[in-house]
Design an enzyme around this catalytic site. Structure first.
Site, PDB file in Angstrom:
ATOM      1  N   CYS A   3      10.363   1.447   1.905  1.00 27.51           N
ATOM      2  CA  CYS A   3      11.370   0.400   2.067  1.00 27.51           C
ATOM      3  C   CYS A   3      12.782   0.971   2.011  1.00 27.51           C
ATOM      4  CB  CYS A   3      11.204  -0.659   0.970  1.00 27.51           C
ATOM      5  SG  CYS A   3       9.612  -1.482   0.998  1.00 27.51           S
ATOM      6  N   TRP A  56       0.800  -1.220   0.000  1.00 25.29           N
ATOM      7  CA  TRP A  56       0.000   0.000   0.000  1.00 25.29           C
ATOM      8  C   TRP A  56       0.832   1.269   0.000  1.00 25.29           C
ATOM      9  CZ3 TRP A  56       2.046   2.062   4.250  1.00 25.29           C
ATOM     10  CH2 TRP A  56       2.425   1.204   5.303  1.00 25.29           C
ATOM     11  N   ASN A  57       2.133   1.199   0.332  1.00 24.35           N
ATOM     12  CA  ASN A  57       2.850   2.438   0.636  1.00 24.35           C
ATOM     13  C   ASN A  57       3.086   3.345  -0.576  1.00 24.35           C
ATOM     14  OD1 ASN A  57       4.642   0.371  -0.150  1.00 24.35           O
ATOM     15  ND2 ASN A  57       6.381   1.405   0.784  1.00 24.35           N
ATOM     16  N   GLU A 105      10.889  -8.091  -3.393  1.00 24.17           N
ATOM     17  CA  GLU A 105      11.467  -6.889  -2.788  1.00 24.17           C
ATOM     18  C   GLU A 105      10.837  -6.782  -1.416  1.00 24.17           C
ATOM     19  OE1 GLU A 105      11.538  -3.714  -1.050  1.00 24.17           O
ATOM     20  OE2 GLU A 105      10.491  -2.701  -2.697  1.00 24.17           O
ATOM     21  N   LYS A 160      -2.818  -8.376  -7.319  1.00 21.17           N
ATOM     22  CA  LYS A 160      -3.415  -8.515  -5.989  1.00 21.17           C
ATOM     23  C   LYS A 160      -2.811  -7.370  -5.169  1.00 21.17           C
ATOM     24  CE  LYS A 160      -4.391  -9.663  -1.704  1.00 21.17           C
ATOM     25  NZ  LYS A 160      -4.403  -8.557  -0.726  1.00 21.17           N
ATOM     26  N   GLY A 217       6.835  -6.541  -0.163  1.00 21.48           N
ATOM     27  CA  GLY A 217       6.186  -6.619   1.136  1.00 21.48           C
ATOM     28  C   GLY A 217       7.174  -7.039   2.202  1.00 21.48           C
ATOM     29  N   SER A 218       6.672  -7.655   3.249  1.00 20.05           N
ATOM     30  CA  SER A 218       7.510  -8.082   4.368  1.00 20.05           C
ATOM     31  C   SER A 218       8.305  -9.323   3.998  1.00 20.05           C
ATOM     32  CB  SER A 218       6.641  -8.382   5.588  1.00 20.05           C
ATOM     33  OG  SER A 218       5.853  -9.550   5.352  1.00 20.05           O
ATOM     34  N   ALA A 278      -2.704  -4.437  -2.030  1.00 19.87           N
ATOM     35  CA  ALA A 278      -2.978  -4.428  -0.596  1.00 19.87           C
ATOM     36  C   ALA A 278      -4.458  -4.149  -0.367  1.00 19.87           C
ATOM     37  CB  ALA A 278      -2.124  -3.369   0.082  1.00 19.87           C
ATOM     38  N   GLU A 318      12.844  -3.752  10.654  1.00 22.48           N
ATOM     39  CA  GLU A 318      12.410  -2.575   9.919  1.00 22.48           C
ATOM     40  C   GLU A 318      11.291  -1.878  10.683  1.00 22.48           C
ATOM     41  OE1 GLU A 318      11.223  -1.370   5.370  1.00 22.48           O
ATOM     42  OE2 GLU A 318      10.520  -3.310   6.119  1.00 22.48           O
TER      43      GLU A 318
END
Length: 463
Positions: free
Chosen positions: A261, A129-130, A227, A153, A205-206, A155, A358
């Protein structure tokens, strides 16, 4: 239920029902059928459509910017710039894609041998989403230019952005099925990823999400690009321009409300200038205005979701409990919305989790280093390896940081940023593969070796 919530107010904007099984099946079929024809289109035709997408992004940048701001909280000015950057990526691949994908001749004992790049098929993109537009376009522009089709797909908190992007590609002239948004929940992703019609996947993502997707894709023998975030170091040495370093450091930590990130997160400062850097940096963080992201005077907006706010608050509390020194901030802001005060921590103990994880919010951690050796050791002690920034005028130090920092990106005397012209990605738990540049468009292609021998050439050799 998929909900769009304004993070500045906490109010629900709109809700969406996730796709049912039959709807997912229909979209997968459409993607597979569309690819059969789309892969035969010329590079010139694909480029024309990407250029049209760029025109729409530029013409409607304020509308798209407002959508991003109200759905995930980024500053309106930054959101407009994000739409423009997406247009840049579309133009870059439209103008350079044919060169990146041109046949490459290789001299062998054949009459002719060369490498040809061919598209793979439907690619699943699992996006965060960022940067709700940029993350998608930096995958989609090269993927579509290469002849693939995309399934997004996005967020769950940015469904309106996801649908707007699908509509944008349709208006740009791409055939129905070339780019589809799947409004599905996380529990439905594995079913799509395992489907035989999906040939590869990319995720931002994470590291936990990346490990899950990589595990599933690995069992299915499908290519992935991951990533997975970072805990980027920002090193400042005595020869640096301290005024500029402090100014950029504040911007590098609070860009996108601290939710990037490649935002600088750990500030490693030589002991000779540490005290002065700390004084200036803390003062600058305290001057930042936190508030309505639509207000041009705002410096830092809300975090994207209530869960994100609670996660950041808990990380800071754990760091302080472990012995970290709080220099400023360290609290949520009163009132509606998901706001967290710009925060600076110092003297973080070696065993504190925040030292290596993070922190996805406006929270900076300061470290004191005796010399370049210790600065490099501190920079590399995290499990992540995405971006890094080092500030020094000493050319020998510059070369050491370039060589020894364990990161996919090293910026000297500048803030880490993505650029369509340069490959983007990380090492260690920040993932693998590259987006952007020539490397990005070649991640999701069949690198096909072609070897040809003609009878005429064989006769010539034997005469």
């Amino acid at each position: 239920m998929i909900r769009s919530i304004n993070p500045a107010t906490g109010e629900v904007i709109e809700t969406f029902e996730p796709l049912a099984e039959n709807e997912i099946e229909s979209r997968l079929n459409l993607a597979a059928e569309t690819f059969i024809d789309y892969r035969r289109t010329s590079l010139a035709e694909r480029a024309m459509k990407l250029l049209r997408a760029a025109e729409i992004l530029e013409a409607e940048r304020e509308r798209f910017g407002r959508l991003m701001t109200t759905e995930m909280g980024k500053l309106f000015k930054a959101a407009v710039e994000e739409a423009q950057k997406c247009a840049w990526a579309c133009r870059f691949y439209a103008e350079n894609g044919e060169r990146f994908l041109a046949d490459e001749e290789v001299k062998t004992n054949a009459t002719r041998s060369f490498i040809r790049y061919r598209p793979l098929g439907p690619i699943l993109a699992i996006m965060p989403w960022n940067f709700p537009f940029w993350q998608v376009f930096r995958f989609a522009a090269p993927a579509l230019m290469a002849g693939n089709v995309a399934l997004l797909k996005h967020a769950s908190c940015v469904p309106q952005c996801a649908l707007a992007i699908e509509d944008l590609f349709r208006r740009a002239g791409f055939p129905e099925g070339v780019f589809q948004t799947l409004l599905i929940e996380s529990s439905q992703v594995e079913r799509v990823l395992r489907d035989r019609r999906v040939v590869a996947a990319t995720l931002t993502g994470s590291d936990a999400a990346g490990a899950s997707v990589a595990s599933i894709a690995g069992r299915e023998i499908k290519k992935t690009v991951l990533e997975l975030g970072g805990s980027d170091p920002f090193i400042v040495m005595p020869s640096a321009d301290l005024d500029e370093a402090v100014s950029v450091a504040v911007r590098a930590r609070t860009i996108n409300n601290g939710q990037s990130c490649i935002a600088a997160k750990r500030f490693i400062v030589h002991e000779r200038i540490y005290d002065e850097f700390e004084r200036r940096f803390v003062a600058a963080m305290e001057r930042l205005k936190v508030g309505d992201p639509l207000d041009p005077a705002t410096d830092v907006g809300p975090l994207a979701t209530r869960d994100q706010l609670e996660t950041v608050a808990a990380q800071v509390e754990r760091a302080i409990s472990a012995g970290a020194r709080l220099l400023t901030g360290g609290h949520r802001l009163a009132g509606p919305g998901f706001f967290y005060a710009p925060t600076v921590l110092a003297d973080i103990p070696e065993d504190a989790p925040a030292r290596r994880e993070e922190v996805f919010g406006p929270v900076a951690m300061l470290f004191r280093a005796r010399d370049a050796d210790e600065a490099i050791r501190l920079a590399n002690e995290t499990d992540f390896g995405l971006g890094s920034s080092a500030w020094t005028r000493d050319e020998r130090e510059q070369e050491r940081f370039i060589e020894e920092l364990e990161a996919g990106l090293v910026f000297i005397n500048g803030m880490v940023a993505s650029d369509p012209r340069l490959p983007f990605g990380g090492v260690k738990r920040s993932g693998y593969g590259r987006e952007l540049g020539a490397f990005g468009i070649r991640e999701f292609v069949n690198i096909k070796t072609v070897w040809i021998r003609t009878e005429a050439a064989e006769l010539t050799r034997t005469e």
